[in-house]
Enzyme design. Structure first.
Site, PDB file in Angstrom:
ATOM      1  N   ASP A 137      -2.867   7.579   9.609  1.00 16.60           N
ATOM      2  CA  ASP A 137      -2.782   6.247  10.230  1.00 16.60           C
ATOM      3  C   ASP A 137      -1.355   5.822  10.546  1.00 16.60           C
ATOM      4  OD1 ASP A 137      -1.727   5.776   7.746  1.00 16.60           O
ATOM      5  OD2 ASP A 137      -3.331   4.469   7.043  1.00 16.60           O
ATOM      6  N   HIS A 153       0.369   5.915   5.784  1.00 21.15           N
ATOM      7  CA  HIS A 153       0.022   6.393   4.460  1.00 21.15           C
ATOM      8  C   HIS A 153      -0.021   7.926   4.443  1.00 21.15           C
ATOM      9  CE1 HIS A 153      -1.803   2.282   4.759  1.00 21.15           C
ATOM     10  NE2 HIS A 153      -1.099   2.160   3.635  1.00 21.15           N
ATOM     11  N   SER A 190       0.812  -1.213   0.000  1.00 19.18           N
ATOM     12  CA  SER A 190       0.000   0.000   0.000  1.00 19.18           C
ATOM     13  C   SER A 190       0.850   1.269   0.000  1.00 19.18           C
ATOM     14  CB  SER A 190      -0.934  -0.002   1.222  1.00 19.18           C
ATOM     15  OG  SER A 190      -0.190  -0.110   2.431  1.00 19.18           O
TER      16      SER A 190
END
Length: 871
Positions: free
Chosen positions: A288, A291, A87
């Site tokens: 978070d 990210h 991610s």
């Protein structure tokens, strides 16, 4: 106590030598493994605009280019860029997409959360194909095929970006954790590091991203630990820089930049460890702990683009991409020009005594009296080349800080006020000291503005535009006064003015491979000088008739306005220059420069005329004059305050630019009235400001390459280290001002040498403290009125006039033959050598100013034809 000028010059020369020597040593010894700052780009940097700004990322010692669509298309058009990973790799893909195609929907906000663990593709308008493959463990068959199978040149990616690590920690029970990650990295590196299998033009393996633990969810915080991430990145560094005493996953001795020393990186595989520095300075931008958005990640995308594309793109002026990029190689013409300028005079000085008995060889070198100024001029050009066309000195970005701007401005003001001196008598309206001072403090303001990159601040940009207009105002004032009083429209003076204004600029355009009009002040003043000359020359027999003169000025202003504002006159002229002379200039840029100050020169001419008539009609003796003077002072104060309010109220500098041609004359006239309001004011001036004003032309031009850098886009670091910028500023400023004043003096002598003039020589011994340490010739500037006289009664400009005849000279053949015979040469034409004929030709050219300049222009034309890139 007055400083000894010779001692100061010696100290500054020693400083230049030490700084140059230290930077050569740094470049060869300490930066020998990274001469082009590629590793610096990938391993170190910081945001120099302060916390929470994220607008000015500064790699260590080089300039990060901000890639836009046009640049990216030139580098990656019709190619593929592939991202594979987890991610965090996907977020970088999103930011890269926004950078290469700003018009596309924002992927950060439009992506479907339910499909976040899926592949992505995008095609940019340039033909660039972007793709992201979801593979957080780098263990899919597609990834294996991509990095294991041979790829043809036509299909392989231009850039392959791989990232993994956090998912091995996050799901350690299922994935096998660090042990499995190590095995997978072993496999990937073995495939990617094989030079026989080039899977992409460039492969980037991302470091494992440092988590921001305070914002991690409880579930992630249980398995993702900073210590594990650091160990993984140490392992990557050890693989990239193998060391016999360090095992993978073992303890690692890390250098100051986070990367261990050792062998050079393996081919086609880079790890940008600086990515963790980027996010560490932007931790407020993560929700978070893992990210980040485009405001931070765009700098990671720019780092990738700079590393991949800087060396690929055409190396043309301005050379503002200094990370991971070699400077362009010499062209033959450029090298010859540089060697000639730098070494011609020193060689003449070295061999001067030996050449006394060999007149044929002596003719190849300049005469003794011009060797010193030529050496100074050439040495300065050589320093500029080393500073801004090699990696000997580091370059970094500008950074505007309001407090720094205010501090430097106050220091300059204090220096000016602390060196004020009052004349014994009334020096007159716009005397030379006053105009030197005016140019000096304006130049200081412009230099501070350029050094800090304050052009984006409308409230600063607008007054700076007025200062440029004030220079042009003085151009109109000075030249009009000279032609009105002297009526000397001869070629000798035209040549003197144009050579003095353009000698340094033309030489730099060829040596630095830049654009002549990029040093816009010299071309701008030269153009307006020719316009003033043409205006005053037309019907000059009737210039004493006021009505005729005023009508002529109005007609000239109208005609010039029409030609400047109406296409295609500039376009046609520049098209012809390109076709005939291979000179490529931008008509749009030049029209903007000229039109911005379209009428201020005529205002200067009118003020000069008014000043002359003021004295002629003895207005100061009229009974109503004291009250009129008081009223004008009050009106000037109100006007200046009103202008400041007006320019600060403009929404942008572009809005102000539309007003500038119409309003710039108001603050200039207001300043003149206030500055000359009383005898004490106009007879008092600042020594520091006057000193700067005497070399303002040189400071404006030399700043491009020796104080600033990258053709004014950055700043030059004479002392390496972003944190040492205050010290760098002090040292580089001292060197810059010293060079400016030396070059101003030398250029004055060279102008006399080229155009003819007095037999003055550049001093070679110490100047007595009582002697004025001023250059012989300066750029066009106003001279002081002598005691008891007015400016209208004297020449208003300080520029040497040629003493040669306006008529072409002829060669005395008999005298030439006699000289040749006396020197031991054979006078018969059949027996003469090439050097004999060159001697006679040189004598002919040297005696005729028109022929001399024509030959010079012909040489420049030939240089353009031989190397069009130089123009």
């Amino acid at each position: 106590m007055q400083l000894n000028p010779a001692l100061v010059s010696s100290a500054l020369l020693a400083l230049i030598a030490v700084i140059l020597g230290l930077n050569v040593v740094r470049n060869i010894v300490f930066d020998g493994a990274d001469p082009y700052r590629c590793n610096a780009l990938l391993n170190s940097g910081l945001f120099i605009d302060g916390p929470e700004q994220f607008k000015n990322w500064q790699p260590n010692g080089c300039m990060l280019h901000s890639y836009q669509k046009k640049d990216i298309a030139a580098c990656l058009s019709d190619r593929r860029v592939v991202f594979i990973g987890d991610s965090t790799t996907r977020q970088l893909y999103y930011s890269f997409l926004r950078t290469v195609d700003p018009g596309a929907p924002d992927p950060f906000s439009t992506s479907d959360p339910t499909e976040k663990h899926s592949d992505k593709t995008h095609s940019a308008p340039s033909g660039l194909s972007l793709s992201f493959h979801w593979d957080p463990y780098l263990n899919t068959s597609r990834t294996a095929d991509l990095i294991s199978s041979p790829v043809s040149l036509s299909t392989r990616p231009a850039l392959l970006v791989l990232g993994t690590g956090l998912w091995y920690l996050r799901n350690s029970a299922e994935s096998g954790g660090l042990t499995t990650w190590t095995e997978r990295v072993d496999w990937a590196f073995s495939k990617l590091s094989d030079p026989a299998r080039k899977v992409a033009d460039e492969v980037v393996f991302l470091p494992v991203e440092d988590p921001f633990e305070p914002k991690l969810s409880a579930d992630r915080a249980r398995t993702i630990h900073t210590t594990d991430v650091h160990a993984m990145n140490a392992d990557l560094a050890a693989r990239l820089h193998p060391h016999p005493d360090i095992s993978a996953m073992g303890s690692l001795l890390v250098g100051a930049d986070g990367v261990p020393g050792g062998a050079a990186p393996r081919p086609d595989l880079e790890i940008p460890f600086v990515f963790n520095d980027v996010i560490a300075l932007g931790q407020s931008q993560t929700a978070d702990g893992l990210h980040y958005g485009h405001s931070v990640l765009r700098y990671q995308a720019q780092i990738l683009l700079n590393h991949r594309c800087n060396e690929v793109l055409p190396k043309r002026f301005p050379l503002d991409k200094t990370c991971c990029r070699r400077y362009p190689s010499f062209t033959g013409v450029q090298l010859a020009f540089l060697l000639f300028i730098v070494f011609w005079a020193p060689l003449g000085k070295v061999f001067h005594n030996r050449l006394a008995s060999r007149p044929r060889l002596a003719m190849l070198f300049p005469k003794e009296e011009i060797l010193a100024p030529l050496t100074i001029f050439g040495s300065a050009i050589g320093i500029l080349y080393l500073a801004d066309r090699t990696h000997v000195f580091l370059k970094e970005h500008k950074q505007y800080e309001p407090t720094t701007f205010a501090f430097l401005s106050l220091v300059a003001l204090a220096a000016g006020l602390g060196t004020m001196k009052k004349g014994d008598k009334d020096l007159g309206f716009l005397n030379r000291d006053q105009t030197d001072e005016w140019k000096g403090w304006m130049q200081i303001a412009i230099l501070i503005y350029h050094y800090l990159g304050a052009s984006k601040i409308s409230g600063i940009y607008n007054p700076i535009r007025v200062l440029v207009a004030a220079y042009l105002f003085m151009t109109g004032l000075g030249h009009f006064t000279f032609y009105y009083k002297k009526a000397d429209f001869g070629f000798a003076r035209i040549a003197n003015v144009l050579v003095r204004l353009n000698l340094l600029t033309v030489v730099l355009a060829y040596v630095m491979n830049t654009d002549y009009i990029s040093y816009y002040f010299s071309p701008l003043v030269s153009l307006w000088f020719l316009i003033i000359w043409g205006t005053m020359y037309a019907g000059h027999k009737y210039n004493e008739r006021l009505a005729f003169l005023l009508a002529k000025l109005v007609v000239s202003a109208a005609l010039v306005t029409y030609l400047i504002s109406t296409p295609p006159y500039f376009e046609t002229l520049f098209w012809a220059l390109e076709r005939v002379f291979h000179i490529r200039w931008s008509a749009t840029e030049w029209r903007f420069r000229v039109a911005l100050d379209m009428w201020i020169v005529y205002a200067g001419m009118l003020v000069a005329l008014a000043s002359l008539k003021f004295r002629e009609l003895r207005i100061a003796d009229r009974p109503w004059w004291p009250k009129a003077r008081q009223a004008s002072v009050a009106l000037a104060a109100v006007t200046l305050a009103g202008f400041m309010w007006f320019e600060l109220s403009q929404p942008s500098k572009f809005t102000y630019n539309a007003w500038h041609p119409y309003v710039s004359v108001l603050p200039v006239l207001a300043f003149i009235i206030l500055r000359n309001a009383t005898t004490a004011l106009r007879s008092t001036s600042s020594k520091v400001f006057c000193w700067i004003g005497q070399c303002s032309l040189e400071t404006f031009i030399l700043q491009f390459h020796v104080w600033l850098a990258a053709d004014t886009k950055g700043i030059l670091l004479v002392i390496p280290g972003t944190s040492l910028r205050p010290i760098n500023f002090l040292i580089s400023s001292a060197i810059f001002l010293f060079l400016s004043h030396k070059v101003a003096t030398a250029t004055g002598y060279l102008t006399e040498w080229i155009c003819g003039g007095g037999k003055k020589r550049l001093p070679v011994t110490a100047v007595p403290p009582s002697a004025p340490a001023l250059p012989l010739m300066q750029q066009i500037e106003v001279v002081p009125a002598t005691a008891g006289s007015s400016a209208a009664q004297q020449p208003i400009e300080r520029i040497s006039l040629a003493l040669e005849s306006e008529k072409p000279s002829t060669v005395d053949v008999e005298a030439a033959n006699a000289s040749a015979k006396a020197a031991g040469w054979t006078p018969g034409w059949r027996q003469r050598t090439v050097l004999d004929w060159a001697r006679i030709a040189g004598t002919s050219i040297g005696k005729d100013l028109r022929l001399k300049l024509a030959v010079g222009l012909l040489v420049l034309w030939i240089l353009n034809l031989a190397s069009p890139a130089l123009s």
